[in-house]
Design a protein around this motif. Structure first.
Motif, PDB file in Angstrom:
ATOM      1  N   GLY A 137       1.061  -1.459  -0.139  1.00  0.00           N
ATOM      2  CA  GLY A 137      -0.493  -0.060   0.244  1.00  0.00           C
ATOM      3  C   GLY A 137       0.439   1.378   0.151  1.00  0.00           C
ATOM      4  N   GLY A 138       1.798   1.278   0.484  1.00  0.00           N
ATOM      5  CA  GLY A 138       2.629   2.376   0.676  1.00  0.00           C
ATOM      6  C   GLY A 138       3.618   2.750  -0.581  1.00  0.00           C
ATOM      7  N   ILE A 139       3.605   2.113  -1.344  1.00  0.00           N
ATOM      8  CA  ILE A 139       4.567   2.035  -2.923  1.00  0.00           C
ATOM      9  C   ILE A 139       3.429   2.549  -3.613  1.00  0.00           C
ATOM     10  N   ALA A 140       1.980   1.584  -3.688  1.00  0.00           N
ATOM     11  CA  ALA A 140       1.239   2.006  -4.210  1.00  0.00           C
ATOM     12  C   ALA A 140       0.507   4.283  -4.030  1.00  0.00           C
ATOM     13  N   ALA A 141       1.497   4.249  -2.739  1.00  0.00           N
ATOM     14  CA  ALA A 141       1.235   5.556  -2.544  1.00  0.00           C
ATOM     15  C   ALA A 141       1.807   6.483  -3.184  1.00  0.00           C
ATOM     16  N   MET A 142       3.066   6.144  -3.121  1.00  0.00           N
ATOM     17  CA  MET A 142       3.997   6.872  -3.080  1.00  0.00           C
ATOM     18  C   MET A 142       4.500   7.268  -5.095  1.00  0.00           C
ATOM     19  N   SER A 143       3.714   6.277  -5.178  1.00  0.00           N
ATOM     20  CA  SER A 143       3.780   6.672  -7.004  1.00  0.00           C
ATOM     21  C   SER A 143       2.697   6.671  -7.416  1.00  0.00           C
ATOM     22  N   THR A 144       1.420   7.333  -6.242  1.00  0.00           N
ATOM     23  CA  THR A 144       0.361   7.813  -7.027  1.00  0.00           C
ATOM     24  C   THR A 144       0.714   9.467  -7.464  1.00  0.00           C
ATOM     25  N   VAL A 145       0.421   9.781  -9.431  1.00  0.00           N
ATOM     26  CA  VAL A 145       0.092  10.777  -9.320  1.00  0.00           C
ATOM     27  C   VAL A 145      -1.043  11.731  -9.926  1.00  0.00           C
ATOM     28  N   ASP A 146      -1.659  11.914  -9.750  1.00  0.00           N
ATOM     29  CA  ASP A 146      -3.039  13.232 -10.283  1.00  0.00           C
ATOM     30  C   ASP A 146      -3.441  12.228 -10.297  1.00  0.00           C
ATOM     31  N   GLY A 147      -3.921  10.782  -9.417  1.00  0.00           N
ATOM     32  CA  GLY A 147      -4.816   9.815  -9.194  1.00  0.00           C
ATOM     33  C   GLY A 147      -4.636   8.933  -9.451  1.00  0.00           C
ATOM     34  N   LYS A 148      -3.934   8.487 -10.643  1.00  0.00           N
ATOM     35  CA  LYS A 148      -3.354   7.206 -11.048  1.00  0.00           C
ATOM     36  C   LYS A 148      -2.024   7.162 -10.259  1.00  0.00           C
ATOM     37  N   ILE A 149      -1.374   5.688 -10.265  1.00  0.00           N
ATOM     38  CA  ILE A 149      -0.196   4.787 -10.029  1.00  0.00           C
ATOM     39  C   ILE A 149       0.689   4.335 -11.448  1.00  0.00           C
ATOM     40  N   HIS A 150       1.732   5.152 -11.106  1.00  0.00           N
ATOM     41  CA  HIS A 150       2.765   5.041 -12.244  1.00  0.00           C
ATOM     42  C   HIS A 150       3.729   4.211 -11.347  1.00  0.00           C
ATOM     43  N   LEU A 151       3.892   2.851 -12.404  1.00  0.00           N
ATOM     44  CA  LEU A 151       4.834   2.133 -11.738  1.00  0.00           C
ATOM     45  C   LEU A 151       5.359   1.598 -13.152  1.00  0.00           C
ATOM     46  N   SER A 152       7.682   1.311 -13.258  1.00  0.00           N
ATOM     47  CA  SER A 152       7.993   0.644 -13.949  1.00  0.00           C
ATOM     48  C   SER A 152       7.524  -1.127 -14.166  1.00  0.00           C
ATOM     49  N   GLU A 153       8.497  -1.385 -14.809  1.00  0.00           N
ATOM     50  CA  GLU A 153       8.191  -3.003 -15.087  1.00  0.00           C
ATOM     51  C   GLU A 153       9.595  -3.729 -14.194  1.00  0.00           C
ATOM     52  N   SER A 154       9.891  -2.338 -12.970  1.00  0.00           N
ATOM     53  CA  SER A 154      11.212  -3.518 -12.490  1.00  0.00           C
ATOM     54  C   SER A 154      10.791  -4.739 -11.601  1.00  0.00           C
ATOM     55  N   TYR A 198      -2.832  -6.372  -6.548  1.00  0.00           N
ATOM     56  CA  TYR A 198      -2.919  -6.124  -4.329  1.00  0.00           C
ATOM     57  C   TYR A 198      -4.235  -5.383  -4.916  1.00  0.00           C
ATOM     58  N   LEU A 199      -4.087  -4.279  -5.262  1.00  0.00           N
ATOM     59  CA  LEU A 199      -5.063  -3.218  -5.195  1.00  0.00           C
ATOM     60  C   LEU A 199      -6.596  -4.575  -6.308  1.00  0.00           C
ATOM     61  N   ASN A 200      -6.406  -5.187  -6.990  1.00  0.00           N
ATOM     62  CA  ASN A 200      -7.808  -5.759  -7.087  1.00  0.00           C
ATOM     63  C   ASN A 200      -8.173  -6.627  -6.077  1.00  0.00           C
ATOM     64  N   LYS A 201      -7.075  -7.586  -5.622  1.00  0.00           N
ATOM     65  CA  LYS A 201      -7.481  -8.131  -4.143  1.00  0.00           C
ATOM     66  C   LYS A 201      -9.235  -6.905  -3.075  1.00  0.00           C
ATOM     67  N   LYS A 202      -7.867  -5.767  -3.394  1.00  0.00           N
ATOM     68  CA  LYS A 202      -8.740  -5.085  -1.908  1.00  0.00           C
ATOM     69  C   LYS A 202     -10.307  -4.462  -2.989  1.00  0.00           C
ATOM     70  N   ASN A 203     -10.093  -4.414  -4.164  1.00  0.00           N
ATOM     71  CA  ASN A 203     -11.551  -4.109  -4.613  1.00  0.00           C
ATOM     72  C   ASN A 203     -11.088  -2.356  -5.042  1.00  0.00           C
ATOM     73  N   ASP A 204      -9.939  -2.468  -5.127  1.00  0.00           N
ATOM     74  CA  ASP A 204      -9.251  -1.533  -5.259  1.00  0.00           C
ATOM     75  C   ASP A 204      -9.623  -0.984  -6.683  1.00  0.00           C
ATOM     76  N   ASN A 205     -10.190   0.176  -7.797  1.00  0.00           N
ATOM     77  CA  ASN A 205      -9.468   0.255  -8.828  1.00  0.00           C
ATOM     78  C   ASN A 205      -9.086   1.016  -8.848  1.00  0.00           C
ATOM     79  N   THR A 206      -8.176   1.834  -8.538  1.00  0.00           N
ATOM     80  CA  THR A 206      -7.410   2.699  -8.905  1.00  0.00           C
ATOM     81  C   THR A 206      -6.580   2.048 -10.436  1.00  0.00           C
ATOM     82  N   GLU A 207      -6.296   3.623 -11.435  1.00  0.00           N
ATOM     83  CA  GLU A 207      -5.334   2.614 -12.374  1.00  0.00           C
ATOM     84  C   GLU A 207      -4.015   2.449 -12.387  1.00  0.00           C
ATOM     85  N   VAL A 208      -3.432   1.625 -12.179  1.00  0.00           N
ATOM     86  CA  VAL A 208      -1.749   1.657 -12.541  1.00  0.00           C
ATOM     87  C   VAL A 208      -1.834   1.503 -13.834  1.00  0.00           C
ATOM     88  N   ILE A 209      -0.730   2.869 -14.459  1.00  0.00           N
ATOM     89  CA  ILE A 209       0.046   2.602 -15.658  1.00  0.00           C
ATOM     90  C   ILE A 209       1.592   2.285 -15.823  1.00  0.00           C
TER      91      ILE A 209
END
Length: 250
Positions: A137-154, A198-209
């Protein structure tokens, strides 16, 4: 054997305390218990006759200046007190990839902590762990920009905090490594895939980019920056098993 755990009431420290308290004299040291590594309060007294010190403390603030002040000052105070007390083994928790994440203020501070320990007179083992399952959850929060979660392929190799605590507890009977031991979880995931799961299991529909330019705690990553490439040991708890336990999905 007397063991002092700095940060002994936190996520890792409390579990290490539970694992060791029936076999040893264990002191879970924290500011609430009158031991403050940042000010030095209570350190000399609590370390009297201690054979092993475990440092799993963390900065209360992750702002660049605050976190640097915490790890630099706390480490110096702890190492000075440990030398005076004749501590035979300092076990410190750090993070896999620290030296590769120096664009991040947090990881610059962790590098300073590691460097101070290595340069000290106290025998030591630095345990570098990959990210905990509990911090998804902390990773999702620190990676959120303008309501969307930006994550790399690393890739990331998350681990259960209980496995980290168990490994740290096991090192008290071992000789100081005088170096770094890496530990990680049993599986590697693309970081965007793990957090999406993780978000899917929480039923959190925040977009992951999936964003090739996305950073991790402010630092750019390569494909394997966040995995334990030289793992000494892998945790035994699989993410799907961990997250299915009631209370773990928060």
């Amino acid at each position: 054997m007397k063991i002092v755990i700095i940060g002994g009431t936190g996520l890792i420290g409390s579990q290490v305390t539970t694992l060791l308290k029936n076999q040893h004299e264990v002191i879970a040291a924290s500011p609430s218990m009158g031991v403050n590594t940042l000010t030095g309060e209570g350190l000399d007294k609590v370390l009297e006759n201690a054979k092993v010190v475990i440092d799993v403390s963390n900065s209360p603030s992750f702002a660049d200046e605050d976190v640097m002040h915490f790890f630099k000052t706390s480490s110096k105070n702890l190492l000075n007190a440990a030398k005076k007390a004749g501590v035979e083994h300092l076990i410190a928790l750090s993070v896999v990839g620290t030296s590769k994440l120096q664009e991040s203020g947090y990881f610059r501070a962790k590098q300073i902590q590691e460097d101070l320990i290595k340069a000290s007179d106290t025998p030591y083992t630095i345990v570098q762990a990959t990210q905990f399952y509990e911090f998804a959850g902390g990773i999702a929060a620190m990676s959120t920009v303008d309501g969307k979660i930006h994550l790399s392929e690393s890739y990331i190799q998350p681990i259960a905090s209980a496995d980290v605590a168990s490994f740290i507890a096991s090192r008290i009977s071992e000789k100081p490594e005088m170096g770094i031991l890496e530990i990680g979880g049993p599986e590697k995931w693309p970081i965007y895939e793990w957090i999406t799961n993780y978000l899917n299991k929480k039923n959190d529909n925040t977009e992951v980019i999936k964003d090739l330019k996305a950073t991790y705690s402010g630092a750019a990553t390569e494909l394997n920056t966040l995995v334990a490439e030289n793992a000494f040991k892998l945790g035994s708890t699989y993410y799907e098993d961990w997250i299915s336990v009631p209370g773990n999905l928060k």
